[in-house]
Scaffold this active site. Structure first.
Site, short mmCIF file in Angstrom:
data_model
loop_
_atom_site.label_atom_id
_atom_site.label_comp_id
_atom_site.label_asym_id
_atom_site.label_seq_id
_atom_site.Cartn_x
_atom_site.Cartn_y
_atom_site.Cartn_z
N ASP A 1 0.82 -1.21 0.00
CA ASP A 1 0.00 0.00 0.00
C ASP A 1 0.86 1.26 0.00
O ASP A 1 2.01 1.23 0.38
CB ASP A 1 -0.85 0.02 1.27
CG ASP A 1 -2.20 -0.62 1.03
OD1 ASP A 1 -2.45 -1.04 -0.10
OD2 ASP A 1 -2.98 -0.69 2.00
N LYS B 1 -0.72 2.14 -7.50
CA LYS B 1 -0.42 2.58 -8.86
C LYS B 1 -0.66 1.52 -9.91
O LYS B 1 -0.89 1.84 -11.07
CB LYS B 1 1.07 2.97 -8.93
CG LYS B 1 1.38 4.35 -8.49
CD LYS B 1 2.44 4.98 -9.40
CE LYS B 1 2.97 6.27 -8.84
NZ LYS B 1 4.13 6.01 -7.99
N MET C 1 -7.74 9.83 8.88
CA MET C 1 -8.30 10.23 7.59
C MET C 1 -9.22 11.45 7.74
O MET C 1 -10.22 11.57 7.05
CB MET C 1 -9.10 9.08 6.96
CG MET C 1 -8.26 7.84 6.73
SD MET C 1 -9.20 6.48 6.03
CE MET C 1 -10.00 5.82 7.48
#
Ligand code: SAH
Length: 523
Positions: free
Chosen positions: A46, A68, A183
């Site tokens: 990750d 990606k 987050m």
């Protein structure tokens, strides 16, 4: 192993290790996690997993960047699950590497369910979550006796104003002592408003910690009501943790008790082979070593001369072998090993080392120095050997090409016959690791260590003569000669080690950094 079990081992279904990589510092992975990573044939990692950890993987391992891989887009959860299943079904050892702990907002349990659904076995290796470990690195304990006896870890990903929100901010606001929001950087205003509306005082201490446990860690602190504004002004970006609660007040006090080297990027300019001790000492105090070898050993030994020295050594033709550096000891022992000889070649000869580091290099090859010169310079060796009575003795001197004349001249003056054996040349390397160079050029180095004058000159050459990106860094030198070279190159050192050793250098650097401003203390 029977033929049948060997068969099943190769043709059987593979296995998936779901590994927590820790919050950012590559040293914070678990022992079990690192072992799984080293053995992996496929690694699916990750964005938040520390990239340095991938260096531990086998060279043949397939490394897949889940952030990606799918044509520059992050892979979807379905794609990730499919890749895990595909490789495991092909019988491979697969590591799924995730930032922090795989079960804290990491969707690790979803991946495990997907594997279970198709009958693939997995092993979960928990990790240090940023929610606890990341805050600890910033000096914020999630609990503290008498201050906080409960904490909650909350996702800030959801819009708190949504009616059907899964997070009950108004209930959480006062239910626990310490609130940790992951987050949440993009929704700070809404989160703060929801907590205050739920009854938490706007005066409650709060902090944001960005890139916790890495060299780029930054924190800001303000009362809850003002934390969103403060974070914006400081330009705080994801990944960051929001922490709300009285424990934030401990931050300044605890920061004073952490090593001044913690999370400082320290440039190491020694050869690759010699960097390891310095790197280990720095890591042990939480520093982030950046290795940019500014010196390389180029072997220059004449094979015929090595053979004849070895023949004479074996025949008892030398009274002494004198080693003036750890490199000389290592290179000579490598060379005679290539000739099929070992430490027994020295049976008829006594050994002199120029200082403790050289004596250690000999010891690592099973040889105990008979004499360790106290004063680590040519004259010290001459004086020490004179005291042993070397008139008429034959001395073998394997060393760097172009070493100073004082030592062989002094020994000859004392009546010894000296066989000099040039072994290698210390040369600037042709290239430098691009990541280390980029960090230097971006001015991201906090301290620079120089362990010889040639490392200073060669580093300047590697940087195209421009040492200016290092002007703001603390310059630390192992001794006065090196310090002089650094000053001449335009990097006057703030630190010169009292004890001329790698440990002495680290101690001196620590003391210097302790006396300067501490980035962790100032909000
Ligand atoms: N499984 C992870 C969390 C994944 S969610 C864990 O246990 O840590 C991703 C969020 O975690 C980020 O948005 C941020 O809020 C937090 N995070 C992860 N690593 C962080 C770090 N080094 N510094 C600050 N926050 C971090």
């Amino acid at each position: 192993m029977s033929a049948a079990s060997a068969m099943s081992a190769t043709s059987g279904v593979g296995h998936v290790w779901l590994v927590g990589a820790g919050p950012g510092d590559p040293g914070l992975i678990t022992v079990a996690g690192l072992a799984a990573l080293r053995r992996a044939e496929v690694v699916l990692y990750d964005r938040l997993a520390p990239p340095q950890l991938l260096e531990a993987c086998d060279q043949t391992a397939v490394l897949i960047d889940a952030g990606k891989a799918a044509g520059d887009h992050a892979m979807t959860q379905e794609q990730i699950n499919a890749v895990l299943v595909e490789h495991a079904r092909a019988g491979r050892r697969v590591v799924r590497l995730k930032g922090g702990d795989p079960f804290v907002f990491g969707r690790g349990s979803e991946e495990l369910l997907a594997l279970a659904a198709v009958g693939i076995a997995a092993t979960v290796v928990p990790g240090v979550s940023s929610a606890i470990g990341g805050l600890a690195a910033a000096g914020v304990p999630v609990t503290h006796r008498g201050v906080a006896s409960s904490f909650a870890v909350i996702t800030g990903h959801e819009d708190p104003t949504k009616a059907e929100a899964a997070v009950h901010w108004e209930r959480l606001a006062t239910a626990v002592d310490t609130l940790v929001v992951l987050m949440g950087v993009g929704r700070l205003d809404a989160i703060v408003a929801a907590l205050i509306a739920g009854g938490r005082s706007g005066d409650t201490p709060a902090a944001l910690v960005q890139e916790a446990t890495t060299a780029d860690q930054r924190s800001v602190e303000a009362p809850l009501a003002r934390i969103a504004q403060t974070a914006r002004e400081a330009g705080i970006k994801a990944p960051a943790l929001l922490v709300v609660g009285e424990v934030v007040r401990l931050r300044a006090r605890l920061a004073g008790a952490t090593s001044p080297l913690a999370r400082r990027r320290v440039l190491v300019t020694r050869t690759r082979g010699q960097a390891s001790t310095l790197v280990e000492l720095l890591r042990a105090e939480g520093a982030v070593p950046v290795v940019l070898p500014a010196i390389e050993l180029e072997r220059r030994a004449d094979p015929a001369a090595v053979w004849s020295s070895l023949a004479r050594l074996r025949a008892g033709g030398y009274a002494w072998a004198v080693f003036t550096s750890a490199n000389a000891a290592e290179v000579y022992l490598d060379l005679i090993a290539e000739c099929g000889a070992d430490a027994r070649a020295f049976a008829g000869c006594r050994l002199c080392a120029i200082g403790p580091a050289t004596a250690r290099a000999l010891a690592a090859r099973g040889l105990r120095a008979d004499l360790v010169a106290e004063q680590a310079a040519g004259e010290g060796v001459v004086a020490a050997l004179r005291a042993q009575g070397i008139a008429g003795a034959s001395v073998l001197l394997p060393r760097a090409e172009g070493g100073p004349d004082a030592l062989p001249a002094g020994l000859r003056e004392a009546g010894a016959s000296v066989d000099e054996l040039p072994l290698y040349l210390s040369a600037p390397p042709a290239t430098a690791p691009p990541k280390a160079l980029a960090l230097v050029r971006a001015g991201k180095i906090d301290a620079v260590t120089f362990t010889s004058s040639s490392t200073v000159r060669n580093l300047a050459a590697l940087l195209g003569g421009d040492l200016s990106p290092l002007r703001g860094a603390t310059i630390a030198c192992i001794g006065p000669m090196t310090a002089q070279a650094a000053a001449e190159a335009g990097l006057p050192p703030q630190v010169v080690a009292e004890e001329q050793s790698v440990a002495g250098l680290v101690a001196a650097l620590r003391a210097q950094l302790a006396s300067g401003p501490r980035p962790e203390v100032t909000p």
